[in-house]
Design a protein around this motif. Structure first.
Motif, PDB file in Angstrom:
ATOM      1  N   GLY A 201      30.372 -27.837 -27.497  1.00 52.01           N
ATOM      2  CA  GLY A 201      29.622 -29.025 -27.951  1.00 52.01           C
ATOM      3  C   GLY A 201      29.446 -29.246 -29.492  1.00 52.01           C
ATOM      4  O   GLY A 201      29.143 -30.009 -30.003  1.00 52.01           O
ATOM      5  N   SER A 202      29.838 -27.988 -30.305  1.00 52.18           N
ATOM      6  CA  SER A 202      29.605 -28.019 -31.723  1.00 52.18           C
ATOM      7  C   SER A 202      30.791 -28.464 -32.397  1.00 52.18           C
ATOM      8  O   SER A 202      31.997 -28.241 -31.764  1.00 52.18           O
ATOM      9  CB  SER A 202      29.332 -26.735 -32.240  1.00 52.18           C
ATOM     10  N   SER A 203      30.849 -29.546 -33.287  1.00 48.70           N
ATOM     11  CA  SER A 203      32.128 -29.903 -33.949  1.00 48.70           C
ATOM     12  C   SER A 203      32.548 -28.903 -34.819  1.00 48.70           C
ATOM     13  O   SER A 203      31.944 -27.851 -35.104  1.00 48.70           O
ATOM     14  CB  SER A 203      31.857 -31.219 -35.179  1.00 48.70           C
ATOM     15  N   ALA A 204      33.965 -28.941 -35.380  1.00 52.24           N
ATOM     16  CA  ALA A 204      34.497 -27.859 -35.867  1.00 52.24           C
ATOM     17  C   ALA A 204      33.923 -27.811 -37.475  1.00 52.24           C
ATOM     18  O   ALA A 204      33.857 -26.873 -37.950  1.00 52.24           O
ATOM     19  CB  ALA A 204      36.102 -28.179 -36.222  1.00 52.24           C
ATOM     20  N   GLN A 205      33.537 -29.017 -37.939  1.00 52.78           N
ATOM     21  CA  GLN A 205      32.899 -29.023 -39.285  1.00 52.78           C
ATOM     22  C   GLN A 205      31.578 -28.441 -39.229  1.00 52.78           C
ATOM     23  O   GLN A 205      31.006 -28.197 -40.308  1.00 52.78           O
ATOM     24  CB  GLN A 205      33.012 -30.599 -39.739  1.00 52.78           C
ATOM     25  N   LEU A 206      30.746 -28.784 -38.256  1.00 53.67           N
ATOM     26  CA  LEU A 206      29.506 -28.290 -37.992  1.00 53.67           C
ATOM     27  C   LEU A 206      29.280 -27.472 -37.015  1.00 53.67           C
ATOM     28  O   LEU A 206      28.421 -27.615 -36.314  1.00 53.67           O
ATOM     29  CB  LEU A 206      28.437 -29.641 -37.993  1.00 53.67           C
ATOM     30  N   GLY A 207      29.761 -26.392 -37.064  1.00 55.32           N
ATOM     31  CA  GLY A 207      29.750 -25.548 -35.645  1.00 55.32           C
ATOM     32  C   GLY A 207      28.606 -24.936 -35.703  1.00 55.32           C
ATOM     33  O   GLY A 207      28.282 -24.197 -34.524  1.00 55.32           O
ATOM     34  N   PHE A 208      27.574 -24.658 -36.472  1.00 55.90           N
ATOM     35  CA  PHE A 208      26.293 -24.096 -36.264  1.00 55.90           C
ATOM     36  C   PHE A 208      25.173 -25.057 -35.788  1.00 55.90           C
ATOM     37  O   PHE A 208      24.213 -24.738 -35.530  1.00 55.90           O
ATOM     38  CB  PHE A 208      25.931 -23.331 -37.379  1.00 55.90           C
ATOM     39  N   THR A 209      25.582 -26.308 -35.971  1.00 52.62           N
ATOM     40  CA  THR A 209      24.478 -27.267 -35.649  1.00 52.62           C
ATOM     41  C   THR A 209      24.447 -27.188 -34.001  1.00 52.62           C
ATOM     42  O   THR A 209      25.219 -26.940 -33.171  1.00 52.62           O
ATOM     43  CB  THR A 209      24.808 -28.651 -35.998  1.00 52.62           C
ATOM     44  N   ASN A 210      23.165 -27.505 -33.303  1.00 55.34           N
ATOM     45  CA  ASN A 210      22.711 -27.328 -32.005  1.00 55.34           C
ATOM     46  C   ASN A 210      22.321 -28.436 -31.409  1.00 55.34           C
ATOM     47  O   ASN A 210      21.745 -28.426 -30.342  1.00 55.34           O
ATOM     48  CB  ASN A 210      22.286 -25.992 -31.708  1.00 55.34           C
ATOM     49  N   GLY A 211      22.237 -29.707 -31.923  1.00 53.23           N
ATOM     50  CA  GLY A 211      21.782 -30.791 -31.409  1.00 53.23           C
ATOM     51  C   GLY A 211      22.753 -31.360 -30.273  1.00 53.23           C
ATOM     52  O   GLY A 211      22.208 -31.758 -29.388  1.00 53.23           O
ATOM     53  N   VAL A 416      15.668 -30.974 -29.424  1.00 54.30           N
ATOM     54  CA  VAL A 416      14.875 -30.393 -30.393  1.00 54.30           C
ATOM     55  C   VAL A 416      14.754 -29.032 -30.227  1.00 54.30           C
ATOM     56  O   VAL A 416      14.835 -27.981 -30.986  1.00 54.30           O
ATOM     57  CB  VAL A 416      13.675 -31.110 -30.802  1.00 54.30           C
ATOM     58  N   ALA A 417      14.155 -28.606 -29.017  1.00 57.01           N
ATOM     59  CA  ALA A 417      13.923 -27.272 -28.580  1.00 57.01           C
ATOM     60  C   ALA A 417      15.149 -26.431 -27.977  1.00 57.01           C
ATOM     61  O   ALA A 417      14.914 -25.112 -27.650  1.00 57.01           O
ATOM     62  CB  ALA A 417      12.697 -27.015 -27.736  1.00 57.01           C
ATOM     63  N   GLY A 418      16.250 -27.037 -28.061  1.00 53.48           N
ATOM     64  CA  GLY A 418      17.363 -26.629 -27.399  1.00 53.48           C
ATOM     65  C   GLY A 418      17.174 -25.812 -26.001  1.00 53.48           C
ATOM     66  O   GLY A 418      17.691 -24.662 -25.466  1.00 53.48           O
ATOM     67  N   LEU A 419      16.722 -26.685 -25.200  1.00 55.78           N
ATOM     68  CA  LEU A 419      16.455 -26.401 -23.733  1.00 55.78           C
ATOM     69  C   LEU A 419      17.337 -27.264 -22.871  1.00 55.78           C
ATOM     70  O   LEU A 419      17.542 -28.203 -23.091  1.00 55.78           O
ATOM     71  CB  LEU A 419      14.855 -26.823 -23.288  1.00 55.78           C
ATOM     72  N   PRO A 420      17.792 -26.541 -21.651  1.00 56.94           N
ATOM     73  CA  PRO A 420      18.399 -27.318 -20.881  1.00 56.94           C
ATOM     74  C   PRO A 420      17.744 -28.387 -19.881  1.00 56.94           C
ATOM     75  O   PRO A 420      16.324 -27.917 -19.716  1.00 56.94           O
ATOM     76  CB  PRO A 420      18.723 -26.225 -19.858  1.00 56.94           C
ATOM     77  N   ALA A 421      18.176 -29.393 -19.682  1.00 56.23           N
ATOM     78  CA  ALA A 421      17.492 -30.503 -18.994  1.00 56.23           C
ATOM     79  C   ALA A 421      18.509 -31.464 -18.110  1.00 56.23           C
ATOM     80  O   ALA A 421      19.630 -31.330 -18.451  1.00 56.23           O
ATOM     81  CB  ALA A 421      17.063 -31.529 -20.039  1.00 56.23           C
ATOM     82  N   LEU A 422      17.961 -31.845 -16.884  1.00 57.85           N
ATOM     83  CA  LEU A 422      18.660 -32.132 -15.755  1.00 57.85           C
ATOM     84  C   LEU A 422      17.908 -33.336 -15.358  1.00 57.85           C
ATOM     85  O   LEU A 422      16.887 -33.462 -15.004  1.00 57.85           O
ATOM     86  CB  LEU A 422      18.801 -31.172 -14.574  1.00 57.85           C
ATOM     87  N   SER A 423      18.807 -34.493 -15.020  1.00 58.04           N
ATOM     88  CA  SER A 423      18.462 -35.622 -14.667  1.00 58.04           C
ATOM     89  C   SER A 423      18.908 -35.501 -12.897  1.00 58.04           C
ATOM     90  O   SER A 423      20.120 -35.418 -12.478  1.00 58.04           O
ATOM     91  CB  SER A 423      19.061 -36.759 -14.909  1.00 58.04           C
ATOM     92  N   LEU A 424      17.730 -35.651 -12.222  1.00 59.78           N
ATOM     93  CA  LEU A 424      17.745 -35.601 -10.664  1.00 59.78           C
ATOM     94  C   LEU A 424      17.485 -36.857 -10.026  1.00 59.78           C
ATOM     95  O   LEU A 424      16.403 -37.404 -10.216  1.00 59.78           O
ATOM     96  CB  LEU A 424      17.063 -34.402 -10.140  1.00 59.78           C
ATOM     97  N   PRO A 425      18.420 -37.649  -9.082  1.00 60.83           N
ATOM     98  CA  PRO A 425      18.200 -38.726  -8.552  1.00 60.83           C
ATOM     99  C   PRO A 425      16.916 -38.690  -7.448  1.00 60.83           C
ATOM    100  O   PRO A 425      17.057 -37.731  -6.783  1.00 60.83           O
ATOM    101  CB  PRO A 425      19.520 -39.102  -7.800  1.00 60.83           C
ATOM    102  N   VAL A 426      15.908 -39.451  -7.485  1.00 62.84           N
ATOM    103  CA  VAL A 426      14.885 -39.356  -6.626  1.00 62.84           C
ATOM    104  C   VAL A 426      14.162 -40.537  -5.971  1.00 62.84           C
ATOM    105  O   VAL A 426      13.384 -40.528  -5.079  1.00 62.84           O
ATOM    106  CB  VAL A 426      13.646 -38.488  -7.470  1.00 62.84           C
ATOM    107  N   GLY A 427      14.834 -41.682  -6.211  1.00 56.86           N
ATOM    108  CA  GLY A 427      14.350 -42.903  -5.670  1.00 56.86           C
ATOM    109  C   GLY A 427      14.893 -44.033  -6.374  1.00 56.86           C
ATOM    110  O   GLY A 427      15.985 -44.141  -6.886  1.00 56.86           O
ATOM    111  N   PHE A 428      14.425 -45.220  -5.903  1.00 53.82           N
ATOM    112  CA  PHE A 428      14.826 -46.554  -6.455  1.00 53.82           C
ATOM    113  C   PHE A 428      13.656 -47.435  -6.730  1.00 53.82           C
ATOM    114  O   PHE A 428      12.737 -47.269  -6.210  1.00 53.82           O
ATOM    115  CB  PHE A 428      15.691 -47.000  -5.170  1.00 53.82           C
ATOM    116  N   THR A 429      14.045 -48.342  -7.622  1.00 50.37           N
ATOM    117  CA  THR A 429      12.956 -49.200  -8.060  1.00 50.37           C
ATOM    118  C   THR A 429      12.903 -50.539  -7.054  1.00 50.37           C
ATOM    119  O   THR A 429      13.891 -50.487  -5.797  1.00 50.37           O
ATOM    120  CB  THR A 429      13.534 -49.963  -9.230  1.00 50.37           C
ATOM    121  N   PRO A 430      12.062 -51.372  -6.812  1.00 51.66           N
ATOM    122  CA  PRO A 430      12.033 -52.574  -5.961  1.00 51.66           C
ATOM    123  C   PRO A 430      13.367 -53.164  -6.036  1.00 51.66           C
ATOM    124  O   PRO A 430      13.627 -53.616  -4.989  1.00 51.66           O
ATOM    125  CB  PRO A 430      10.666 -53.065  -6.514  1.00 51.66           C
TER     126      PRO A 430
END
Length: 472
Positions: A201-211, A416-430
Motif C-alpha cells: 500500500g505504500s507508494s515507491a516515493q513515500l514508502g514509509f508513510t502509512n495512511g 490515523v491509529a494504524g488499526l485494522p478495520a472491517l465493514s460487515l453487512p448487518v442489515g438494510f434500511t427501510p
C-alpha cells in the motif's frame, strides 16, 4: 429493516464462495478457463447497468500460469484501477493517464499472481482515488446494484459492485479515508482495511508513510480472510512490510472466538454525524446478537484532535504524490483534488509535527482500550447512499459538511491509529439499501478481528446475497 426481494440470473459457478471454487480447481472439477468464461458471461449481463469492471484482460488471464496446488489455484479476480498490472491499461481514473499501460506490476499484484490469483479485470475508481463516490472522466460512474440510481461509494466502488453482482469472486481494494470500507458498506459485501505493512500500500516515493493501505474485499468474512492470506507477508519492496502470521488468517477466522467484548459507539463521542435511520439498523443488529460469550457495551475512548491528525496525514499523501506527477496529468485533476493540494501547501512543518503527536496520543489511547475490549464497533458511514449524480453530501443529520471529506469521519480513526478495520453487512434500511457495521481491531490484530467478524456474521445469519442490478 427491509430485505429487498432479489434474484441472481448469472452462471451457477459465479454464485459459489471463492473458497469453494478454489476447492473445485484443486480437485480438477473446473478449470481457470471455465471460471473466466463464467465471469465474462456475468460481466456481459450486468456491466451495462453498473459499470464496475472497466477494463478486461481476458487474453492475459487465459495465458497466466497458475498451479492448482497454490493458495488461489487459478481463481480469476479484480484489481483496482489505481494499482498497476503489467500490460494492462491502468488509468488511475484520470484523463492524463487514460492510455497508460504499465510495463510492470505493483509488488502486491505480483504476489497475488504468485499465489495463484489470475487478474481478469480492473475495477473503477474516482480520479486518483480521491472521493467516496466512484466516477471519473475516463469511464464514468459506477452504480449501486441495489438501486442503480444510487452511488456505490468509493474509492473501491467498482471492486465492491463486482462482488455484489457476482462478476468476480474476490476483488482488491485500497483505503485511506474509508475507500475500501465505504463501498463494502453500501454494496453489502465485506471489506477489510489491514494494518499498515500487512498487504502493501505504500507508494515507491513515500514508502514509509502509512495512511493508505491495500486490502481484500469479498462476499463474506471467510473469503476475505482467504484473500488476505494471499496478500500477506514480508516483502523488502515495502519499507514497513510485516510478516504473515504463522497460522493463516482463514484458519484462525474459523476457530471458536471464545469470549468477545464489543464496545459500540454511534457517533465517536459526537465526532461524526449519523442519521437515525443508520443508527437504528446498527442497534437492531447488535441487539439481535444473543450469544452468551458476546458482551456489547456502549463506550468510546476520548479521541482528541482526530480530525486534525487525519487531515494532516492526507495532505502529506496528496502533496507527496502531486510533486512527482507530470503536469500533463495534474492539469486534468478535478476541483476537489486541487482543493486538497491547496490545503496541503497551506500547512506548516509545525502542523505536521503536531499531527504526529496527535497520532501517537490516539494510538496509545486505543492500545489501552484494547486491553479491555476486542473491537470497537461503529458505523461505516452516517447515511445511506445518495443519487449517483451527487458527488458528496453537504449535510448529514442536520450537520453541515465543510467539504467532501467531512462525511467520512467514521473512517478516520483506523487510518490515523494504524488499526485494522472491517465493514460487515448487518442489515438494510427501510428502502432496502445494505448497511454495514465497522469493526476496528487492535494493531496488527487482523486474525482476531476476522474471528470476531465471522462470529457476528454467523450470529446474524444474514445470507450472502448476489444480485441482479435493481433499476432505480
Amino acid at each position: 429493516m427491509t430485505r429487498p426481494t432479489t434474484r441472481f440470473s448469472g452462471p451457477e459457478l459465479c454464485a459459489k464462495p471463492a473458497r469453494d471454487v478454489i476447492a473445485l480447481l484443486q480437485n480438477g472439477d473446473v478449470t481457470t478457463s471455465d471460471l473466466i468464461d463464467a465471469s465474462v458471461t456475468r460481466m456481459d449481463q450486468v456491466e451495462p447497468q453498473v459499470n464496475a469492471v472497466v477494463t478486461r484482460c481476458i487474453d492475459r488471464a487465459r495465458a497466466t500460469p497458475s498451479a492448482a496446488d497454490s493458495l488461489l489455484a487459478g481463481l480469476p479476480l479484480g484489481i483496482k484501477d489505481l494499482t498497476p498490472v503489467e500490460g494492462v491499461r491502468t488509468t488511475f481514473g484520470t484523463q492524463g493517464m487514460a492510455d497508460h499501460v504499465p510495463a510492470s506490476s505493483d509488488p502486491l499484484v505480483a504476489r497475488i499472481e504468485e499465489r495463484g490469483g489470475v487478474v481478469l479485470g480492473k475495477t473503477n475508481t474516482p480520479e486518483i482515488g480521491a472521493g467516496a463516490n466512484t466516477f471519473n472522466a475516463v469511464f464514468g460512474a459506477t452504480r449501486n446494484p441495489w438501486n442503480t440510481a444510487m452511488n456505490a461509494a468509493g474509492s473501491s466502488g467498482g471492486a465492491a459492485v463486482s462482488l455484489a453482482t457476482g462478476e468476480l469472486w474476490l476483488s482488491h481494494g485500497s483505503d485511506f479515508g474509508g475507500s475500501l470500507r465505504s463501498p463494502a458498506n453500501y454494496c453489502g459485501i465485506v471489506g477489510l482495511r489491514p494494518s499498515p505493512g500487512i498487504a502493501g500500500g505504500s507508494s515507491a516515493q513515500l514508502g514509509f508513510t502509512n495512511g493508505g493501505v491495500e486490502g481484500p474485499m469479498a462476499r463474506d468474512v471467510l473469503d476475505c480472510a482467504l484473500f488476505l492470506d494471499a496478500m500477506a507477508g514480508y516483502d523488502p519492496a515495502w519499507p514497513i512490510s510485516f510478516p504473515a502470521p504463522p497460522t493463516p488468517y482463514l484458519e484462525t477466522a474459523r476457530q471458536d472466538a471464545g469470549a468477545v467484548r464489543i464496545a459500540y459507539t454511534s457517533d465517536l463521542n459526537g465526532f461524526a454525524a449519523i442519521t437515525s435511520e443508520i443508527d437504528t439498523v446498527l442497534r437492531t443488529a447488535l441487539e439481535s446478537i444473543r450469544l452468551p460469550n458476546v458482551t456489547i457495551a456502549e463506550h468510546c475512548p476520548d479521541l482528541p484532535r482526530l480530525d486534525e491528525a487525519f487531515r494532516a496525514l492526507r495532505c502529506l499523501s496528496f502533496l507527496g504524490s502531486y510533486q512527482v506527477t507530470p503536469e500533463s496529468v495534474t492539469r486534468h485533476y478535478k476541483n476537489t483534488i486541487k482543493g486538497n493540494l491547496a490545503d496541503a501547501r497551506a500547512m506548516t512543518f509545525d502542523d505536521y509535527v503536531q499531527a504526529e503527536r496527535d497520532r501517537s496520543n490516539i494510538y496509545n489511547t486505543m492500545n489501552a482500550f484494547f486491553r479491555t475490549h476486542d473491537v470497537l464497533a461503529c458505523p461505516v458511514n452516517g447515511l445511506a447512499p445518495l443519487p449517483v449524480e451527487i458527488e458528496y453530501p453537504t449535510e448529514v443529520a442536520g450537520r453541515q459538511m465543510r467539504d467532501y471529506i467531512d462525511w467520512l469521519q467514521f473512517a478516520f480513526l483506523a487510518t490515523v491509529a494504524g488499526l485494522p478495520a472491517l465493514s460487515l453487512p448487518v442489515g438494510f434500511t427501510p428502502s432496502g439499501m445494505p448497511v454495514g457495521l465497522q469493526l476496528i481491531g487492535p494493531p496488527r490484530g487482523e486474525a482476531r478481528l476476522l474471528q470476531v467478524a465471522h462470529t457476528l456474521e454467523q450470529a446474524l445469519n444474514l445470507p450472502v446475497t448476489l444480485i441482479d442490478p435493481i433499476a432505480g
